[in-house]
Design a protein around this motif. Sequence first.
Motif, PDB file in Angstrom:
ATOM      1  N   LEU A 560       0.857  -1.188   0.000  1.00  0.00           N
ATOM      2  CA  LEU A 560       0.000   0.000   0.000  1.00  0.00           C
ATOM      3  C   LEU A 560       0.893   1.238   0.000  1.00  0.00           C
ATOM      4  O   LEU A 560       1.599   1.500   0.977  1.00  0.00           O
ATOM      5  CB  LEU A 560      -0.876   0.030   1.261  1.00  0.00           C
ATOM      6  N   VAL A 561       0.876   1.966  -1.109  1.00  0.00           N
ATOM      7  CA  VAL A 561       1.658   3.196  -1.165  1.00  0.00           C
ATOM      8  C   VAL A 561       0.840   4.328  -0.570  1.00  0.00           C
ATOM      9  O   VAL A 561      -0.302   4.550  -0.980  1.00  0.00           O
ATOM     10  CB  VAL A 561       2.038   3.536  -2.618  1.00  0.00           C
ATOM     11  N   ASP A 562       1.365   5.001   0.434  1.00  0.00           N
ATOM     12  CA  ASP A 562       0.668   6.161   0.990  1.00  0.00           C
ATOM     13  C   ASP A 562       1.593   7.373   0.854  1.00  0.00           C
ATOM     14  O   ASP A 562       2.288   7.761   1.790  1.00  0.00           O
ATOM     15  CB  ASP A 562       0.275   5.905   2.447  1.00  0.00           C
ATOM     16  N   ALA A 563       1.602   7.934  -0.350  1.00  0.00           N
ATOM     17  CA  ALA A 563       2.464   9.076  -0.647  1.00  0.00           C
ATOM     18  C   ALA A 563       1.626  10.339  -0.537  1.00  0.00           C
ATOM     19  O   ALA A 563       1.320  10.983  -1.522  1.00  0.00           O
ATOM     20  CB  ALA A 563       3.051   8.939  -2.046  1.00  0.00           C
ATOM     21  N   ASP A 564       1.216  10.639   0.686  1.00  0.00           N
ATOM     22  CA  ASP A 564       0.336  11.782   0.870  1.00  0.00           C
ATOM     23  C   ASP A 564       1.081  13.077   0.598  1.00  0.00           C
ATOM     24  O   ASP A 564       2.193  13.276   1.067  1.00  0.00           O
ATOM     25  CB  ASP A 564      -0.195  11.807   2.295  1.00  0.00           C
TER      26      ASP A 564
ATOM     27  N   ARG B 296      -6.857   8.839  -1.036  1.00  0.00           N
ATOM     28  CA  ARG B 296      -6.348  10.165  -0.659  1.00  0.00           C
ATOM     29  C   ARG B 296      -6.569  11.198  -1.763  1.00  0.00           C
ATOM     30  O   ARG B 296      -5.741  12.100  -1.941  1.00  0.00           O
ATOM     31  CB  ARG B 296      -4.844  10.096  -0.355  1.00  0.00           C
ATOM     32  N   ARG B 298      -6.210  11.027  -4.873  1.00  0.00           N
ATOM     33  CA  ARG B 298      -5.265  11.014  -5.995  1.00  0.00           C
ATOM     34  C   ARG B 298      -5.800  10.322  -7.245  1.00  0.00           C
ATOM     35  O   ARG B 298      -6.474   9.295  -7.163  1.00  0.00           O
ATOM     36  CB  ARG B 298      -3.963  10.312  -5.574  1.00  0.00           C
TER      37      ARG B 298
END
Lengths: 673, 673
Positions: A560-564, B296, B298
Amino acid sequence: MLRRITFFKPYYCSGCCTRFKSTFSKDPVSNPDGSSLPDSEKAIHPFRVAVEEQGSIVKRLIKEATTSSEELDKAVIKLKNKKQLLEAKLQELSSLIPQVNKVKLDDLIKQRFYYDQSFSIYGGLYDFGPAGCAVKNHLLQDWRQFFVLTDGMLEVDCPVLTPEAPLRASGHVEKFTDYLISDSLTGESYRADHLIRQSLESLAKKKGKQSGEAKQALAGLGSLDGQGLQGLIDRFGITAPGTGNALTQPREFNLMFDTAAGADSRQQGGRHRLFLRPETAQGIFTNFRRLLDFNRGRLPMAVAQIGQSFRNEVQPRSGLLRLREFALAEIEHFYDPEDSRHPDFASVSELNLPLLSVEDQSAALTAPTWRQLGASVASGLVAHETLGYYLGRIFLFLTKRCGIDPRRLRFRQHPPCEMAHYAADCWDAECLLTDGCGRVDWIECVGCADRAAYDLSRHSEASGESLVAARTATGGTSRSFTPSVVEPSFGVGRLLSAILEHNYRQRPGRDEQRTCLSLPAWLAPYHCALLPMNGGSAEMRQLIRRLHRRLAVGENLAGLVDADSRGVSIGKRYARCDQLGVPFAVTVDYDSVAEVKAGALSELDSNLLSDWPADCRQPTVTLRERDSRQQVRVPIDRVPGLVKQLVEQRVTWSQVMDTEAVFQGQTGTKSNR
Amino acid sequence: MLRRITFFKPYYCSGCCTRFKSTFSKDPVSNPDGSSLPDSEKAIHPFRVAVEEQGSIVKRLIKEATTSSEELDKAVIKLKNKKQLLEAKLQELSSLIPQVNKVKLDDLIKQRFYYDQSFSIYGGLYDFGPAGCAVKNHLLQDWRQFFVLTDGMLEVDCPVLTPEAPLRASGHVEKFTDYLISDSLTGESYRADHLIRQSLESLAKKKGKQSGEAKQALAGLGSLDGQGLQGLIDRFGITAPGTGNALTQPREFNLMFDTAAGADSRQQGGRHRLFLRPETAQGIFTNFRRLLDFNRGRLPMAVAQIGQSFRNEVQPRSGLLRLREFALAEIEHFYDPEDSRHPDFASVSELNLPLLSVEDQSAALTAPTWRQLGASVASGLVAHETLGYYLGRIFLFLTKRCGIDPRRLRFRQHPPCEMAHYAADCWDAECLLTDGCGRVDWIECVGCADRAAYDLSRHSEASGESLVAARTATGGTSRSFTPSVVEPSFGVGRLLSAILEHNYRQRPGRDEQRTCLSLPAWLAPYHCALLPMNGGSAEMRQLIRRLHRRLAVGENLAGLVDADSRGVSIGKRYARCDQLGVPFAVTVDYDSVAEVKAGALSELDSNLLSDWPADCRQPTVTLRERDSRQQVRVPIDRVPGLVKQLVEQRVTWSQVMDTEAVFQGQTGTKSNR
């Protein structure tokens, strides 16, 4: 299969229960692997032994001709005292079972989109979001390995749409019904048994003559037909809730959805009536002949099916507990009724299981007793080895693979009058679950019944096809017979609910507001979160991309990428991972990118799966474990393999802490690691 | 999504196709990995280049003012000749495409219970037996890894039961229809377009004035409404087949199954009408808001769903090609319509794909041209990178993971008049498949359409909910927009049909009667067969049990034990494994058990997963590969890991042949190995 998965209400049998012979292991303080038995059971064990021993003394005294009545009275009083001590201890320990803040848990489930109501105005239908769908997939994949692959079962996949004939043969068209009653003025409909139960329960709580009568009536409610239900309505003067209007007569209401195939009524044969299957099992019975051929005629033969099933519930509950559409995972284990042994029974016979026998229930007990499976089969409490084998496997799957809390699990035996007449024995695996009002209740998640030869006989009669197997005895004589069947049936949504609740944690101490799902790593929706520090520079994002691809393609793991990019702090992103149950999280920070030789990344980017070049130092990243919140620092390309080993339990986190560099903070922000 | 998956009939567009600019790679003789491009394409490539070059010459001459008409005529004749040579070569090569004996294949599918008709009297419903169910599970698992995990998609799981409102918004309630006509006397109903097509096709074959007219009418048939269809019936005097009776007027018939929830009409709100979803995509659109939050905010964001869908087909076909209930695996890739780039397009841009453009179709071509994806996007043939990315990924999945024969695959572009008005571009991945009569046809197995913002806009209008995303431009200004969507949609049953047919083999030479499914190892229903020699002694069965358990629990692989006790020879059991597509088979023979120290087995039997004791020599078994039928002899505990590596393509069979002892026969029966 006709039996619906319903909520368990303690059932007080009035004398039908004569089969029980108490037997539990004399030393059930640990399971063979030393882990499954809850501490509470260890504490209670001496009390159980004391009661059992005193019981034996009383029995002996009764049998002996020389016993004086004084002697006997003393022994009986002693037995009563010991029973009281056991009850008190049970009471004390039950208060130690974790209390779940269901409001907070439901918030988490909605907010993290585990699941949510579909098309809000309609009841009984739920959408699984990315988190819930992934856990469900992982659960079913694990179920397949644990049951289908390990035991070499056959799996089939039959359509939802089912014509009338097989459902008539199975009894569903005639008998798969609830009794409904309606408010005679407003027309509002209710399930008769639910409405009557509510009225009787409130009467039972009041003082007065009716209280005792209501309690007695409650005990027999489960087995009443329409006339019996009407009798209770008349006797206790039950009226419609809210309005107080008179109620209509109870009427039967079939729970199957129906539809029709074909173009129009003038077409050859007219429109065909079709039902949406209420369970998956019938598809197995109708294919019995083909399946036995596939299995070269050999028994035992176990066949599994996973799929959607449909029931037109009059009063669906909120959450996943009573839906109009739900997934079932069912097994039909066909065996020779003259040989109910199971070749792998020895692998489970030493397990202790939390059993609530029919006799326990008639003594108004609700907490189970931990009894050894082998001894329980030997004493006849569990009908035979094959049924016992499945109880053991279900127990192992729930506690070892699903993370079900053994203190909140019991196997409840059906009293004869709750079972269908043809059934030989039936146990439900029930989990202690909390409803929206904080009330806890035992909810059936898995049923396990010996249905004898009922289903195949019915289908054979209806279709005229011979549904028998043959076996050659040692004398060389071939014997033909209708196989019996043991049916373990898993309610997937209910099990998922239980998994979420039993693995729900609030952090201790001042972090109490922080909630976490401590799911077994292989069930988690994502196996590893990938977090670039702050917004994430281009280099960080490149490293994250590399990790993600290597997890997915190299190890078949979900990242899970969470690149906020909106400035959400790393702490808040960890908190979100905790709520999603993600067991491991990798953070790529400024130190990571500082370690990378300029230009090396764009070269690597063209093939994310190629090895890190030998002439270029590998950057390190932090790897965090969810439950301990401990972190280690490891070279980036080691992460996918390490996470794979952790997920598959080939290494433990404490081993990782022993061998890897423990991480305390970035060089730039905190003291050195 | 309104577009139904229908059989492709070559569609001759009459002039709407103006977008096409021909471009194919000048050197498409190999794909980047050197493997996917069929040999036939290499043979044909010089002919294509010649046509393309001469075409350029003609175009140049037309533009140049100085060209004489004589010069131009010569060049055009030359072009025609080169085209004829190309056509002839194409014709020659198409005869080299494997012919499938569909009768034998259908026998195999039924006999080995891949699938078979459910409840024989009803059409359009199929049961998947153990083999078909396992292949379907493996296919979907692989699909999840290839698409969902690798690209970090979200997956959802929504119910089959769907209320009217969202299906009204999507247009299904009004427009998801076929035109039906009936025999005015018998009432028998037919799909109007099918019946008219049959009549016109037989007219077109006859000589006479009507032949040309019928051909012309056929070309426009696909886009006609009820009035247009009636026009053709009148013009060509079409009557009911068999009876010759007059036909009723065409009427619209909705293809959705419906049912109703709730107890009865007097209940609050009455019974709710529900539909069985005709596709899975709507559940994604109705959850768009929740999913975008989960992501998020995106974009791009891709969401997948796998599940059963239902269409009340008036004339279901036999086999899995047109069913009333079928599984779909769908993806909705949401993106900013002002930015259709894809971050991973570079990973597929150099692939050559077999494309059949709209222009090819208007030139009456049916064979595709291998064109480079990057060049095709650059020229505008494929609308944009995101659509191109999915075409590339679908191509890789079909050829690399499913074993689809690239010579029997094409991507056919929809002509504008075959597409919905809002769609930007649409390509179907079609496989050449054989029907029961030996006729081959191109069958759509995967659709891939750019549906622009149509679906979200419709749902937003109907629900009043804002379904938009926002993006901050470099200037810091936030822009809000309705995302566009690219929709790859896989028909799972059709794909399964194609996989079975394209991997079906008859052994060469005198073994021609022996049939085999050369499935990719990871898709096979069982990864490894376990065969005790002859009836199998107790010791053999113990070794088989050990292998089976270690394959399942240790490696998550499916083992098939075939311990036939009725004297079926090992050769016949291998033949059965070949028909089941099992890539590897282990035989435990007398040599194996002769090698085992007395008593060692019963000790090991208590824990099948424990290591073989160091003081006891490990017995060896033979491991056979399906396609080459070669065998090696290996120690028993090496087998599970070796099969795992072979299935995961970490080693090849020829490497195994190089490193292990090649097996020629048992010591007891044949000369030494």
